[in-house]
Design a protein around this motif. Structure first.
Motif: not given
Length: 777
Positions: A89-97
């Protein structure tokens, strides 16, 4: 028995429990995410102890078929993270990018997807190619997967016929595209040597073969640590030869087309030749850009990009210059392929930082060809071209070429594009430095756009490029008129006075220096400007306000009222003391005194306050500074027109003596003002008139007087004290008192001498003297 037990493993003794998440990336061709992860499997013994462990790198592809312009990126990213346990879940911003990148990934004109991580265009699988599109590269398609273990077999293919050489080079290319194989390929000197030999011997026989081999070495050139090996095989020199050869072929094709087009009787032959030319041109540009087609992968930038990579080393770049790389690149600017032009302009931009390359671009009229590219719809090409022009705009000669190529209106129109505004403004600023080109801005929409940008800033700080550009433009009379149109001057004065903005006041000061209708607009602001001379104001701000006032040489302006109302006379006198303020402020005070001295009553106020004595004291202190000397003498020139100040200057000061000394100064402007001032003094005072005439005669006849003095000395160096008749030769007096040395009054020579003296002493004392503001000793 133990051996059999160890071979037999129960299901609960095999542990798949450890999964390590890895990196996230986008799919190169599809709308999908690739999740890299590591799976660790462990075989447990009977006691539960780990016996054998194994790790395996895996990947999972998450296809996003519903991704489109209307998709909520944030919601989709949360859904991906929730449903895929491999993504923390901590990689949510990276997924959005990554989703945002997939949505906005650029596509080329042929439907290919540009991958930003490497110079490779990945073609969409759904795109259909016609046989004509693939014809130049038939034979490059592979029916087998390249394997690093079979590299020796691929090298053997390089010793066969052209088709087999193409096949072998293509298989090696597939291996080189994987960076993990480059180290192993580099150790295989046989393979690299064979590739270099085939390229050197057979590049003219097959464009496909040459392009493929060049791309192999391009893969190595993408990493700085491999540049030495690429240089060792002289691939850069080969690329230069190939590009020059192709450019010559291009010129021959064009000449052939022009000859056939000129002959109307062979119209069909011309059409046939034109179709052939189009096909050859496409194939050649593929070589220059490095286009190879392997299955669905197309458009690799190779030949020039390889040279660009190698040019990181300045020694290699120097070798390229010795081979006229600049001339070659400038010649390529005539092409129409935008991707090729982006690469060429980028290369030229890198080279332009060196003086020698910049001079080569000036000789080849690169600016004229770059002007053809402006404006254009290709964002990268437009931006790169502007950056190159900015590098070149530091050169005076190249700025002239830019103006001749019509870049001022083109760049002015691009100011409306916010993404390119900064670059355009910097280029135009450099052009505006030259006084020859300032007036050309008045006939474009540049100034109205700049004024709008200024007013849009409100009370926030302005970009230094913007206000600096405006300051330069305001130095031209026609531009100043355009600036003052409407409420232009009013808005500038409002901002400058309210914010105490030094740069805005500097722009206003430049506007105020022009005679005509613009100067009269400042009458309404004289009081506001005079009020800014308070002690509490910043010195640089006071300089600009005082300089603006000093420029207002308006006959109808009541300077006496201004001086009294704002008590400026004590302020001006105090600032005349050497060391009381910065030299720039003291100089503006002197200029201000010269401006108000046009009014007789103001001049009388100055005389009564003792400013004339202060000016003489300042003249002694600043006698080595031409600007100070010139402006102080100009003040005396304005004051001698009025009876009150003229009497003070002549009778109460030694100003005429200083002016006589300055009459022969090496600065032409100082001599000019001194002569005019002394002529007026000589007209009103006989004693000073004789002294001035005597000094002028001495200076004008200095060689004759020196000759007379030398003849008065004997061979032994003793003077002849007596003449032949026994009378003293020098009469113990001034040589100028000897009337017998002049022409007699009754002779023709005497009349001619009188006419010469009359002509010499006559001068136009009523003419206005234009004092130069910037002179250097």
């Amino acid at each position: 028995m133990a051996r059999r037990d160890s071979a037999y493993v129960k299901l609960n003794e095999f542990n798949f429990g450890k999964v390590k998440g890895g990196s996230l990336d986008v799919h190169p061709t599809e709308k999908a995410l690739i999740v890299q992860y590591e799976l660790e499997a462990t075989i447990l013994g009977e006691m539960g102890d780990p016996m054998v462990g194994e790790r395996k790198e895996c990947q999972k592809i998450i296809r996003l078929k519903s991704l489109n312009a209307n998709t909520d990126i944030a919601s989709l990213a949360r859904k991906v993270v929730e449903e895929c346990r491999l993504i923390h879940p901590s990689k949510l911003p990276e997924v959005e990018q990554l989703l945002f990148y997939l949505l906005n990934r650029k596509k080329s004109g042929n439907g290919s997807i540009m991958c930003t991580c490497c110079p490779v265009l990945l073609t969409d699988k759904r795109e259909k190619h016609s046989p004509r599109d693939l014809a130049p590269f038939e034979g490059l398609e592979l029916d087998e997967e390249a394997n690093i273990n079979r590299i020796d077999h691929y090298v053997e293919l390089l010793y066969e016929d052209i088709p087999e050489k193409v096949r072998g080079a293509t298989l090696i290319l597939h291996l080189a595209r994987n960076p993990d194989n480059l180290e192993e390929l580099l150790q295989n000197e046989t393979a690299l040597g064979a590739l270099a030999r085939v390229l050197r011997e057979d590049w003219k026989q097959s464009v496909d073969l040459a392009t493929t081999i060049i791309y192999v070495f391009f893969c190595f050139s993408s990493f700085s640590q491999f540049h030495g090996q690429v240089t060792h095989y002289k691939i850069g020199a080969l690329c230069m030869n190939i590009i020059e050869h192709e450019l010559k072929r291009y010129d021959l094709w064009q000449d052939e087309l022009q000859k056939k087009a000129a002959n109307q009787n062979v119209k069909k032959e011309h059409e046939k030749a034109f179709k052939k030319y189009q096909g050859l041109l496409i194939k050649q540009e593929q070589l220059l850009r490095g286009t190879v087609t392997v299955d669905v992968i197309t458009n690799y930038i190779v030949a020039l990009h390889l040279l660009l990579n190698l040019a990181e080393d300045t020694r290699t770049e120097l070798k390229m210059r010795n081979k006229n790389i600049v001339h070659t690149l400038v010649k390529t600017l005539d092409r129409e392929d935008e991707e090729l032009l982006v690469l060429v302009v980028s290369f030229l931009k890198k080279l332009s930082i060196f003086l020698e390359n910049k001079n080569d671009m000036a000789e080849t009229y690169a600016v004229e060809k770059l002007a053809r590219l402006l404006p254009c719809k290709h964002e990268d090409l437009l931006n790169t071209t502007l950056r190159l022009l900015l590098n070149l705009s530091f050169d005076t000669g190249l700025r002239s070429q830019m103006v001749q190529a019509g870049l001022i209106p083109k760049l002015s129109s691009l100011l409306a594009d916010e993404s390119q505004r900064q670059l355009c403004m910097c280029i135009l600023y450099h052009i505006s430095v030259d006084d020859r080109f300032k007036s050309m801005f008045a006939y474009t929409d540049c100034i109205p756009q700049l004024m709008k940008m200024l007013f849009d800033c409100g009370e926030s700080p302005m970009d230094p490029e913007l206000i600096s550009f405006c300051i330069n433009l305001a130095a031209n009379k026609r531009n100043a008129q355009v600036i003052c149109e409407g409420n232009g001057l009013k808005m500038l004065m409002k901002r400058g006075l309210k914010l105490k903005d030094v740069l805005t006041m500097k722009m206003i000061r430049n506007v105020s220096q022009h005679d005509g209708p613009t100067k009269n607009l400042f009458i309404d602001y004289v009081g506001d400007l005079a009020a800014q001379t308070g002690v509490e104001e910043r010195e640089e701000y006071v300089i600009e306000c005082l300089g603006t006032l000093a420029n207002l040489t308006i006959p109808d302006l009541d300077w006496e009222l201004v001086l009294k109302e704002y008590n400026l006379v004590p302020f001006l006198k105090d600032r005349l003391k050497p060391g009381s303020a910065e030299d720039d402020l003291i100089l503006e005070v002197v200029i201000m005194i010269g401006t108000v001295s046009m009014d007789g009553s103001c001049a009388a106020m100055m005389a009564k306050s003792g400013i004339i004595s202060a000016l003489i004291e300042l003249l002694n202190a600043q006698q080595e500074d031409d600007e100070f000397v010139c402006q102080i003498v100009y003040v005396f020139y304005k004051m001698v027109f009025h009876q009150a100040t003229r009497d003070v200057i002549i009778k109460d000061t030694q100003a005429p003596a200083y002016l006589i000394d300055l009459m022969h100064d090496k600065n032409a402007e100082i001599r000019k003002v001194c002569d005019n001032t002394l002529d007026i003094i000589a007209e009103y005072d006989e004693e000073w008139g004789r002294k001035i005439q005597s000094e002028k005669f001495r200076w004008h006849n200095s060689q004759w007087l020196e000759m007379v003095d030398n003849r008065a000395m004997g061979d032994d160096g003793e003077p002849f004290m007596y003449g032949d008749d026994g009378e003293p030769f020098m009469h113990n007096g001034d040589i100028l008192e000897r009337r017998d040395l002049f022409y007699s009054a009754g002779t023709e020579g005497g009349r001619e001498g009188e006419r010469e003296a009359e002509t010499f002493s006559r001068d136009s004392t009523s003419s206005t003297v234009q004092v130069r503001r910037e002179v250097g000793r």
